[in-house]
Motif scaffolding. Structure first.
Motif, PDB file in Angstrom:
ATOM      1  N   HIS A 288       0.825  -1.209   0.000  1.00  0.00           N
ATOM      2  CA  HIS A 288       0.000   0.000   0.000  1.00  0.00           C
ATOM      3  C   HIS A 288       0.856   1.255   0.000  1.00  0.00           C
ATOM      4  O   HIS A 288       0.466   2.294  -0.577  1.00  0.00           O
ATOM      5  N   PHE A 302      -6.482  -4.243  -3.766  1.00  0.00           N
ATOM      6  CA  PHE A 302      -7.226  -4.000  -2.528  1.00  0.00           C
ATOM      7  C   PHE A 302      -7.001  -5.125  -1.535  1.00  0.00           C
ATOM      8  O   PHE A 302      -6.530  -6.211  -1.871  1.00  0.00           O
ATOM      9  N   TYR A 304      -9.075  -6.662   2.193  1.00  0.00           N
ATOM     10  CA  TYR A 304     -10.111  -6.595   3.227  1.00  0.00           C
ATOM     11  C   TYR A 304      -9.594  -7.144   4.549  1.00  0.00           C
ATOM     12  O   TYR A 304      -8.716  -8.003   4.578  1.00  0.00           O
ATOM     13  N   ARG A 309     -13.198  -3.471   6.956  1.00  0.00           N
ATOM     14  CA  ARG A 309     -12.317  -2.412   6.471  1.00  0.00           C
ATOM     15  C   ARG A 309     -11.660  -2.837   5.169  1.00  0.00           C
ATOM     16  O   ARG A 309     -11.243  -3.979   5.013  1.00  0.00           O
ATOM     17  N   GLU A 311      -8.804  -1.360   2.138  1.00  0.00           N
ATOM     18  CA  GLU A 311      -7.848  -0.374   1.655  1.00  0.00           C
ATOM     19  C   GLU A 311      -7.436  -0.785   0.252  1.00  0.00           C
ATOM     20  O   GLU A 311      -7.509  -1.962  -0.116  1.00  0.00           O
ATOM     21  N   TYR A 313      -5.772   0.799  -3.897  1.00  0.00           N
ATOM     22  CA  TYR A 313      -5.401   1.876  -4.809  1.00  0.00           C
ATOM     23  C   TYR A 313      -5.708   1.413  -6.226  1.00  0.00           C
ATOM     24  O   TYR A 313      -5.962   0.225  -6.480  1.00  0.00           O
ATOM     25  N   PRO A 323     -14.662   1.978  -3.396  1.00  0.00           N
ATOM     26  CA  PRO A 323     -14.928   2.459  -2.042  1.00  0.00           C
ATOM     27  C   PRO A 323     -13.697   2.987  -1.321  1.00  0.00           C
ATOM     28  O   PRO A 323     -13.678   3.036  -0.093  1.00  0.00           O
ATOM     29  N   PHE A 324     -12.657   3.373  -2.051  1.00  0.00           N
ATOM     30  CA  PHE A 324     -11.480   3.985  -1.399  1.00  0.00           C
ATOM     31  C   PHE A 324     -10.872   5.012  -2.327  1.00  0.00           C
ATOM     32  O   PHE A 324     -11.184   5.067  -3.515  1.00  0.00           O
TER      33      PHE A 324
END
Length: 324
Positions: A288, A302, A304, A309, A311, A313, A323-324
Motif C-alpha cells: 500500500h 485492494f 479486506y 475495512r 484499503e 489503490y 470504495p477507497f
C-alpha cells in the motif's frame, strides 16, 4: 471433477416398493443403507424418504406417482443415470424448499458451528453437502477463517455471512458457490482464490456498482465480472511465504503477470482486480505504501479485513466507482 448438489428429475412412476427395489437395494449392497422417513413433511401430494448410508452419505427422494426428484451425495443408482439435472433454483419451489430444509438440518447435526451463519450456510449448501466438496469446504471455513490470515473463524465467517445476507449474489448462487467445491481434494490456494472473487464482488457492490459474475466471451475465455460494459478479472496472490517469490510486491506482480498473459491479453480495457486479502498486515503495508504497478492498467489492488475495512489503490482509468 467435483460438482455441487443438484436434483435428478425422473418422469417415471414411483411407489414405495420401487424405491426399495431400485434405490435402496443397490445402495444397501454397496455401502449399507437404511430407508427412513423425512425429518420434515414433504409438500402436499408428495411422499418422501431419506436414504442414509453407513459411510455417512445421504440421499433424498420425493415422488408423487407421476414424477420424482432425487438429491444425494452418494452413488446415483443406475435407474436414475439418464435423468436430467436441475439446481434448486430451477426446480419447483416446494420441492427445493423441502430439500434444503432437510439438508440444513443435516448440516446442523454434523457441524452446528456452521449453521450459526445462516446466509453463508444456505448459500454454500450445494457444496457443503456435495459428494466431493463437503469435507474440503467445511474444513476451509472451520480451520482457515475463510481465507483471512491471523483471524478467528468467527470473524471470517461473519464477514461473508453479512455480505451474502444482502442477497446481491442470490441469482448467481450455483455459479459462485460451486467454485469453492470444484477441487477433488483440499486445495487451500484455490479456495482462497475463489473467496477473492467474493471479495471483489463486495468491493464493486459496496461502491454502488451492478455486477454480472462469470461472463462467457466469444474469445472462449470466461471473465469474473462485468460492470456495465467493463470486464473485470480477479486474481489473488498467494502469501509471499508460500511461493518462491518471497516478497509481497513480487507476489503481486507475478499474480498480475499470469493474468495479463491470458484473459486480459485477449480483452484489452478490462480491469484487473488484485485481491491481497491473503497478505498479512506488514506485507500489505509495503504494497500500500509503494502502490506498485503490475505492468497492466487499468488496475485495482485492494485488501479486506474481517471487520469490513478495505484499503486499496488504482492505476489507470478505472471506469466505475471504488470504495477507497
Amino acid at each position: 471433477m467435483a460438482g455441487p448438489l443438484r436434483f435428478r428429475h425422473s418422469t417415471e412412476r414411483w411407489n414405495e416398493d420401487r424405491v426399495r427395489r431400485d434405490l435402496l437395494s443397490p445402495l444397501e449392497d454397496t455401502f449399507g443403507a437404511e430407508l427412513t422417513g423425512p425429518w420434515f413433511a414433504p409438500p402436499e401430494g408428495w411422499a418422501a424418504r431419506r436414504l442414509e448410508m453407513d459411510n455417512g452419505d445421504l440421499a433424498l427422494f420425493i415422488w408423487n406417482g407421476q414424477e420424482a426428484y432425487w438429491l444425494g451425495n452418494t452413488q446415483t443408482p443406475e435407474t436414475l443415470w439418464r435423468t436430467d439435472k436441475y439446481t434448486f433454483e430451477h426446480s419447483p419451489d416446494p420441492i427445493a424448499e423441502w430439500a434444503q430444509r432437510e439438508l440444513l438440518a443435516q448440516l446442523e447435526v454434523e457441524d452446528p458451528w456452521l449453521t450459526e451463519y445462516e446466509a453463508l450456510a444456505h448459500f454454500f449448501l450445494p457444496v457443503f453437502l456435495s459428494k466431493d466438496g463437503r469435507d474440503s469446504t467445511r474444513t476451509f471455513f472451520r480451520d482457515h477463517a475463510a481465507g483471512f490470515p491471523d483471524a478467528d473463524r468467527e470473524d471470517g465467517l461473519r464477514f461473508y455471512d453479512d455480505f451474502l445476507a444482502t442477497g446481491v449474489l442470490d441469482d448467481y448462487r450455483y455459479t459462485m458457490a460451486s467454485k469453492l467445491g470444484t477441487s477433488e481434494g483440499f486445495d487451500l490456494s484455490r479456495m482462497r482464490a475463489t473467496m477473492g472473487e467474493f471479495n471483489a464482488a463486495k468491493l464493486l457492490v459496496d461502491a454502488g456498482n451492478d455486477i454480472v459474475p462469470e461472463v462467457e466471451l466469444d474469445s472462449g475465455h470466461s471473465v469474473d465480472f462485468r460492470v456495465d460494459d467493463t470486464l473485470v478479472e480477479v486474481t489473488r496472490p498467494r502469501p509471499p511465504s508460500r511461493r518462491q517469490i518471497d516478497t509481497a510486491i513480487g507476489a503481486l506482480k507475478a499474480s498480475g503477470d499470469a493474468k495479463t498473459r491470458d484473459q486480459l491479453a485477449a480483452h484489452p480495457g478490462a480491469v484487473l482486480a488484485v485481491d491481497c486479502t491473503s497478505f498479512r498486515d506488514d506485507e500489505w503495508r509495503r504494497v500500500h505504501a509503494e502502490k506498485p504497478s503490475v505492468g497492466y492498467e487499468p488496475l485495482v489492488v485492494f485488501r479486506y479485513r474481517p471487520d469490513g475495512r478495505v484499503e486499496g489503490y488504482s492505476r489507470g482509468s478505472v471506469p466505475f466507482p471504488l470504495p477507497f
